[in-house]
Enzyme design. Structure first.
Site, mmCIF file in Angstrom:
data_model
loop_
_atom_site.group_PDB
_atom_site.id
_atom_site.type_symbol
_atom_site.label_atom_id
_atom_site.label_comp_id
_atom_site.label_asym_id
_atom_site.label_seq_id
_atom_site.Cartn_x
_atom_site.Cartn_y
_atom_site.Cartn_z
ATOM 1 N N CYS A 73 0.941 -1.246 0.018
ATOM 2 C CA CYS A 73 0.000 -0.124 -0.148
ATOM 3 C C CYS A 73 0.881 1.205 0.117
ATOM 4 C CB CYS A 73 -1.010 -0.099 1.275
ATOM 5 S SG CYS A 73 -1.860 1.425 1.539
ATOM 6 N N CYS A 76 0.001 4.012 2.596
ATOM 7 C CA CYS A 76 0.406 3.550 3.889
ATOM 8 C C CYS A 76 1.678 3.940 4.422
ATOM 9 C CB CYS A 76 0.210 1.967 4.036
ATOM 10 S SG CYS A 76 -1.459 1.415 4.045
#
Length: 313
Positions: A73, A76
């Site tokens: 991700c 993230c």
């Protein structure tokens, strides 16, 4: 991205009851009162399905910020360092619990992690929604300030120490970023993605082998593309025009940013299969970019690459 604000009282948005019946917390002192000081291995903890009950109990002493993330991700990886920085600066008044959603499906399900990064607080054993998506540092600080106020209103006013080390020592262990990387990171914190892209592109021009700059560039380009895009509007546009390349690329970006990797790949591969040869290039290029974000070793990338190869040849 949800509005980064907290309510005035605890809101049990998720059911954590199935995660409570586990071993007792491994902290110094049993059932420490809210104002007590307890020892933890670090202010930033990697938490699993098995160790979560310890964190849940610790939230009765100090607020816990739960960062639900995944290795593939991109947003993230932009948000997590900001969370860690702010937590360390608070010197034990807050603990950060990092949860890899791929490795911990029970926690992912319990927190209803439909999109990541997702950040939730725990106060006195109760979950409190914070925000979803990448958030600039200033907004993170504002939400943390609200969290501390909410915790105080509910009698959670303790602190933690790091097994004999001052919290500042953890921060000192981080090596300094190269100047262009630091410029990009600062720009990301301020929500200036265009400046961050320019910094990473300059870093790559100076050193084409700079893997961190290449990864950062891919991540921030994705953030820039999805910034301010309404998911429902984008999905409606894509549904109305199944072969509109721009509309399908937008939804694929949103899917990947939200953690729906297989959906993003499937959408673009299906589109690629339907398009005539002279219109396929943007789709192939976006697939390769998203493959790089998730990582070549990821099984989902391996599978999608295989299908792309079969469509090409």
């Amino acid at each position: 991205m949800t509005d980064p604000t907290l309510g005035a009282s605890l809101r049990g948005a998720v059911d954590l009851s199935t995660l409570r019946n586990r071993p007792a917390p491994a902290v110094t002192g049993e059932e420490a009162p809210s104002g007590a000081d307890v020892a933890v291995p670090s202010l930033v903890l990697d938490v699993t399905d098995e160790t979560f009950p310890q964190v849940l109990e610790l939230s009765r002493t100090v607020p816990i910020v739960v960062d639900l993330w995944a290795e593939w991700c991109g947003p993230c990886k932009q948000l997590s360092p900001i969370l860690e920085k702010v937590v360390i600066e608070l010197s034990g008044r807050v603990v950060l619990a990092k949860v890899d959603v791929d490795a911990n499906p029970q926690l992912s399900q319990a927190f209803r992690a439909q999109s990541i990064p997702m950040v939730v607080a725990l106060v006195a054993g109760q979950p409190v929604p914070m925000f979803t998506g990448a958030v600039p540092e200033q907004q993170v600080r504002e939400v943390f300030a609200q969290l501390l106020q909410l915790a105080a209103q509910n009698g959670v006013t303790g602190s933690v120490s790091v097994d004999g080390e001052a919290p500042e020592q953890e921060a000192a262990a981080e090596p300094p970023l190269p100047p262009l990387h630091a410029e990009a990171f600062e720009a990301i914190e301020n929500g200036d993605y265009a400046r961050a892209i320019a910094a990473y592109e300059k870093a790559l021009a100076e050193n084409p082998r700079d893997a961190d700059a290449r990864a950062g560039l891919g991540q921030v380009r994705l953030l820039d593309r999805v910034q301010g895009v309404d998911l429902h509007t984008a999905r409606a546009a894509a549904a109305a025009a199944p072969q509109d390349v721009g509309a399908q690329l937008t939804v694929a970006d949103l899917d990947l940013a939200g953690g729906h990797v297989d959906d993003a790949f499937r959408r673009l591969l299906d589109l690629f299969a339907q398009l005539p040869g002279d219109e396929r290039t943007p789709v192939r290029e976006r697939l390769l970019e998203l493959f790089a974000l998730v990582g070549d070793a990821d099984p989902r990338v391996v599978s999608a690459r295989g299908r792309l190869a079969s469509l090409l040849f």
